[in-house]
Design an enzyme around this catalytic site. Structure first.
Site, PDB file in Angstrom:
ATOM      1  CG  ASP A   1     -47.262  19.349  -1.708  1.00  0.00           C
ATOM      2  OD1 ASP A   1     -46.235  18.960  -1.995  1.00  0.00           O
ATOM      3  OD2 ASP A   1     -48.750  19.196  -2.588  1.00  0.00           O
TER       4      ASP A   1
ATOM      5  CG  ASP B   1     -42.114  20.270  -4.532  1.00  0.00           C
ATOM      6  OD1 ASP B   1     -41.372  20.059  -5.222  1.00  0.00           O
ATOM      7  OD2 ASP B   1     -43.214  20.195  -4.144  1.00  0.00           O
TER       8      ASP B   1
ATOM      9  CG  ASP C   1     -41.966  17.861  -1.173  1.00  0.00           C
ATOM     10  OD1 ASP C   1     -40.569  17.814  -2.367  1.00  0.00           O
ATOM     11  OD2 ASP C   1     -42.176  18.151  -1.382  1.00  0.00           O
TER      12      ASP C   1
END
Length: 707
Positions: free
Chosen positions: A590, A391, A594
């Site tokens: 994080d 990410d 996600d």
């Protein structure tokens, strides 16, 4: 090899370490108790060893007096003197079985009650058979057809017991070393804390700190619990928790973690997490749970071990029958030796310890680097990864927009443009406004308070600063107000190619400059991504940003494959698509958005500085928030599983070679028949070898990732 207390759990990774307590205050004494129990167990085993060795040395000599000059005349074969000597040896060896070897018989009985067979079964039957045979030969020699068959094997009973007990003692000592990491973690917790009570600073036990207490931390002291700084500033060494060697600057509003070391200044903080909720207690609990779990390959080993012991018992009986029917004289004696040797050499202790020892050491090593591995499944899966999805926001980048460039128009200075924009934005709640204000503060600029402020949603803001009218927003907003921004378009395009967002500033209807805002890349992201690629992994970046910005970030950090404009709810779908390509995928993220992708991935890595939801959905947590932790986690996983395979290979080879030799397949060719004593020595050595190999992981060198 295991003692009675561990007889039913030879496949457990914990091996006596109480690390799953619900509270650090409980975890500390529990682990101390486990260490004390282990030391007491070691001392008990060593006492048993010394007793067995003291009996074993003369027993070995006196079992064959006719082979020793001077004793042959005193104890001739068939004499009454020899009968009494062997009788005394029988009593002494029985004492060894009762005291030094009692755990084998109690363990075998417990297994029998559960209709199982384990290593204790093999040792108990082996030593018990040797003693029983010797005693019958001594008391009822007329039952045997020849004098040679009435020889006794009390030396086998005593020496085998002594060697196996010694091996167990060595195992207990070595097993303690595999749990050192978690004991060190618990030992980091400070014993006392200085808190403000009734307006005065008092020292109390750390266990008595409650949420809301104001805690005082002086230079050189440890932070007792987790909290948020109220006043003061300092550099805090968090290496014992995160694995990061450089102290972290802390000031008002920053979080501090219990057990970290305050280096320079003094500060006060409000306790937010105590007891079982602190980061250290969570680490201890997670590491303990992981060490007590099993890797998938261990389940296969458990199945094999379940069949192995009964198979050995059958082989032992078959070996006895074959030697009794077809072996040389004295056939009964040879058959007994073969049966006993087969039982002893085939003890599956090395097989049972091969995986748990490596798992315990590997998980402990990871914990010292700020990497929390949730289970053995995650550890084994991580070594098979070939694709890793990162990410962008908060993982590759810091997750906090910041001013990176100020490009002024002709006639303006950069600091003037930034100061005017920041002054105008003082009353704005937009995230980009916060970045502009922080950028101006960091440069030490003096800001004017706006006397008029108007926000135009989706476009920008208008404000008056003294005599100046200031506009801050996009190009269309400025153009609509009559401020020509064409001269800034080239700079804005260049900044966009670098993945930065351009904010236009106009003063008195004249374009003043462009402020570039971006989410800065973490200092070590590029190096960590290069290290991941060197491990043979394909690195993919996933983000909701537009393709132009995403490509710019990808180029900056060395990522070729970029998945841009992905909605939060579609991240898990993108991970699934990669899996359908036949890839073994890890996801690193994080945020709350996600969590589904982390759960979908074969292995989910949560950045520890992220949300609790992401951490709960992950398989591995990186406390430091650095991608270096991903590199280290994969390297540790591969090293640990390599160690597991080495241990299993060694254990299977040992049993694969030892069993035929014990059954006497070499006797017709080279006249070699393995002694039960040598079998016991080899069996003990195999267990110690497995443990020593597992402890080699402590010296594993992690991949260096430069910032």
């Amino acid at each position: 090899m295991t003692t009675t207390a561990h007889a039913a759990a030879t496949d457990h990774a914990g091996h006596g370490t109480a690390t799953t307590s619900s509270d650090l205050a409980v975890a500390r004494p529990s682990t101390a108790g486990a260490t004390g129990d282990r030391q007491a167990e070691y001392r008990t085993l060593m006492r048993k060893w010394w007793f067995a060795a003291a009996v074993g040395a003369p027993t070995m000599v006196l079992s064959y007096p006719w082979l020793i000059p001077g004793l042959a005349e005193v104890f001739p074969r068939g004499s009454q003197q020899l009968w009494w000597l062997w009788g005394a040896m029988g009593v002494a060896s029985l004492a060894v079985l009762v005291y030094s070897g009692n755990q084998f018989f109690t363990g075998a009985w417990e297994a029998l009650r559960h209709r199982q067979a384990n290593m204790h079964t093999l040792i108990a039957i082996g030593t018990g058979t040797a003693w029983t045979y010797s005693t019958i030969a001594l008391l009822f020699p007329q039952l045997f057809p020849s004098a040679e068959m009435t020889d006794v094997y009390y030396d086998v009973t005593v020496v085998v017991t002594a060697l196996v007990v010694l091996g167990m003692a060595m195992e207990v000592k070595a097993r303690g070393r595999t749990s050192e990491a978690i004991e060190k973690l618990i030992g980091m917790a400070p014993r006392t804390a200085r808190v403000i009570r009734d307006g005065a600073e008092v020292e109390v036990p750390a266990d008595e700190v409650v949420v809301g207490d104001v805690v005082v931390v002086r230079p050189g002291a440890k932070v007792p619990v987790d909290g948020v700084i109220l006043e003061g500033a300092s550099a805090v060494d968090e290496s014992m928790i995160t694995g990061e060697s450089i102290p972290v600057e802390k000031r008002e509003g920053d979080e501090v973690i219990g057990a970290t070391l305050n280096k320079t200044g003094a500060f006060r903080f409000r306790a937010t997490k105590v007891g079982a909720d602190t980061a250290l207690a969570t680490i201890v609990r997670m590491v303990g749970d992981a060490q007590a779990s099993k890797v998938p390959i261990q389940r296969i080993v458990d199945v094999v071990s379940g069949y192995f012991t009964p198979a050995v018992l059958i082989l032992s009986v078959l070996g006895f029958v074959m030697w009794y029917d077809f072996g040389p004289a004295p056939a009964f004696a040879y058959a007994t030796i073969v049966a006993v040797t087969t039982l002893i050499i085939a003890c599956p202790c090395a097989l049972g310890m091969a995986t748990p020892m490596a798992l315990t050491t590997g998980v402990g090593l990871a914990a010292t680097q700020g990497i929390l591995i949730r289970s053995g499944d995650a550890l084994q899966a991580a070594q098979k990864l070939d694709t890793i999805v990162l990410d962008k926001t908060g993982t590759i980048t810091l997750g906090k927009p910041a001013v990176t460039d100020v490009v002024p128009a002709e006639g303006f200075e950069p600091d003037d443009v930034l100061a005017l924009a920041a002054g105008a934005e003082r009353d704005s709640e937009h995230p980009l406004a916060a970045a502009i204000l922080e950028g101006a503060t960091e440069r030490g600029l003096t800001l004017q308070a706006p006397t008029g402020f108007e926000a135009v949603p989706g476009h920008g803001i208008r404000a008056r600063l003294g005599e100046h009218r200031v506009l801050v927003g996009n190009r269309a907003f400025l153009e609509a107000a009559g401020a020509r921004a064409a001269a800034l378009e080239g700079a804005a395009a260049r900044l966009a190619d670098e993945g930065k967002t351009s904010v236009y500033v106009a003063v008195d209807d004249r374009a003043a400059g462009v402020i570039a805002i971006a989410d800065p890349v973490k200092p070590d992201s590029r190096a960590a991504i290069a290290a991941l690629r060197s491990l043979g992994l394909q690195v993919v970046m996933i983000t909701g940003d537009n393709l132009r910005t995403a490509d710019a970030i990808g180029r900056a950090v060395g990522i070729d494959r970029v998945l841009a404009e992905v909605l939060p709810q579609d991240k898990a779908h993108e991970v699934r698509k990669l899996q359908l390509e036949g890839r073994t995928v890890a996801m690193v993220g994080d945020g709350i958005n996600d969590a589904p992708a982390l759960a979908q991935a074969d292995v989910g890595f949560a950045i520890g500085t992220g949300t609790d939801v992401a951490i709960e959905a992950s398989d591995i947590t990186l406390i430091s928030g650095s991608l270096r932790g991903v590199v280290s986690a994969i390297a540790i996983s591969r090293a640990t599983m390599r160690n597991v395979y080495q241990n299993l290979f060694g254990a299977f080879v040992y049993n694969g070679l030892g069993l035929p030799v014990a059954l006497g397949v070499l006797y017709p060719f080279v006249g070699l028949l393995l002694s039960p004593i040598l079998a016991a020595l080899a069996m003990s050595f195999s267990s110690v070898t497995v443990i020593s190999n597992a402890n080699r992981l402590k010296r594993f060198k992690l991949v260096e990732v430069a910032a």
